[in-house]
Design a protein around this motif. Structure first.
Motif, PDB file in Angstrom:
ATOM      1  N   ASN A  62       0.908  -1.277  -0.689  1.00 21.23           N
ATOM      2  CA  ASN A  62       0.559  -0.249   0.005  1.00 21.23           C
ATOM      3  C   ASN A  62       0.612   0.979  -0.329  1.00 21.23           C
ATOM      4  O   ASN A  62       0.541   2.622   0.752  1.00 21.23           O
ATOM      5  N   ALA A  63       1.841   0.925  -0.373  1.00 21.83           N
ATOM      6  CA  ALA A  63       3.154   2.430  -0.829  1.00 21.83           C
ATOM      7  C   ALA A  63       2.640   3.870  -0.975  1.00 21.83           C
ATOM      8  O   ALA A  63       1.911   3.728  -2.092  1.00 21.83           O
ATOM      9  N   LYS A  64       2.922   4.244  -0.376  1.00 16.60           N
ATOM     10  CA  LYS A  64       2.203   6.024  -0.770  1.00 16.60           C
ATOM     11  C   LYS A  64       3.748   6.838  -1.477  1.00 16.60           C
ATOM     12  O   LYS A  64       4.765   6.725  -1.081  1.00 16.60           O
ATOM     13  N   SER A  65       3.499   8.318  -2.713  1.00 16.17           N
ATOM     14  CA  SER A  65       4.111   8.835  -2.946  1.00 16.17           C
ATOM     15  C   SER A  65       4.012  10.148  -2.173  1.00 16.17           C
ATOM     16  O   SER A  65       4.619  10.810  -2.429  1.00 16.17           O
ATOM     17  N   VAL A  66       2.516  10.218  -1.185  1.00 15.80           N
ATOM     18  CA  VAL A  66       2.878  11.441  -0.402  1.00 15.80           C
ATOM     19  C   VAL A  66       1.832  11.146   0.396  1.00 15.80           C
ATOM     20  O   VAL A  66       1.783  10.139   1.197  1.00 15.80           O
ATOM     21  N   VAL A  67       2.806  11.506   1.580  1.00 14.08           N
ATOM     22  CA  VAL A  67       2.887  11.418   3.289  1.00 14.08           C
ATOM     23  C   VAL A  67       2.500  12.183   4.259  1.00 14.08           C
ATOM     24  O   VAL A  67       2.395  13.788   3.340  1.00 14.08           O
ATOM     25  N   SER A  68       1.819  12.227   5.263  1.00 14.18           N
ATOM     26  CA  SER A  68       1.474  13.381   5.983  1.00 14.18           C
ATOM     27  C   SER A  68       2.814  13.367   7.424  1.00 14.18           C
ATOM     28  O   SER A  68       3.854  13.312   7.580  1.00 14.18           O
ATOM     29  N   LEU A  69       2.209  14.838   7.435  1.00 16.54           N
ATOM     30  CA  LEU A  69       3.341  15.895   8.479  1.00 16.54           C
ATOM     31  C   LEU A  69       3.570  14.296   9.696  1.00 16.54           C
ATOM     32  O   LEU A  69       2.709  13.378  10.239  1.00 16.54           O
TER      33      LEU A  69
END
Length: 139
Positions: A62-69
């Protein structure tokens, strides 16, 4: 499953509390827990701290290209852990962008005693420059 762990910066006498959460990447979180404690050196890339290669081996989950602080992630490409304290050099329009997709494994729960920029500068000066390892371990 949620599990609290600490990331210890021995030279700074600072421990960062992290909550691992397997809701997005259960296999990756399990692999990390099975390898604790993990002692590894860190690097800085913008406002991200990331480790050198860890003993954890996991593929994209479930890899993400945008992450959160304050997200904590596993970077499959480098078998590394990533701690997002803010923007990276490739971030755009206020979005935090990792170098390549990452598996989200948890969140940073505690703030450093100094402000975040002072903390990152201290980490760079003591741990990054001198290659002093940090330790991720169970609480």
């Amino acid at each position: 499953m949620r599990k609290a762990v600490s990331l210890e910066f021995s030279e700074l006498h600072e421990k960062v509390i992290i909550e691992l959460d397997d809701s997005q990447s259960p296999k990756t979180v399990r692999a990390i827990i099975n390898n604790l404690p993990i002692k590894v050196t860190v690097n800085r890339w913008g406002d991200e701290l990331y480790t050198d290669e860890t003993p954890v081996k996991a593929g994209e989950e479930n890899a993400k290209s945008v992450v959160s602080l304050l997200d904590v992630a596993y970077w499959p490409e480098g078998s590394a852990l990533c701690f997002f304290y803010g923007l990276t050099p490739i971030s755009k329009q206020g979005k935090i962008l990792p170098y390549s997709p990452v598996n989200i494994i948890g969140r940073i729960m505690s703030k450093p005693t100094a402000n975040i920029q002072e903390f990152l500068k201290s980490v760079e000066k003591t741990h990054v420059s001198n290659k002093v390892p940090v330790t991720l371990s169970q609480l």
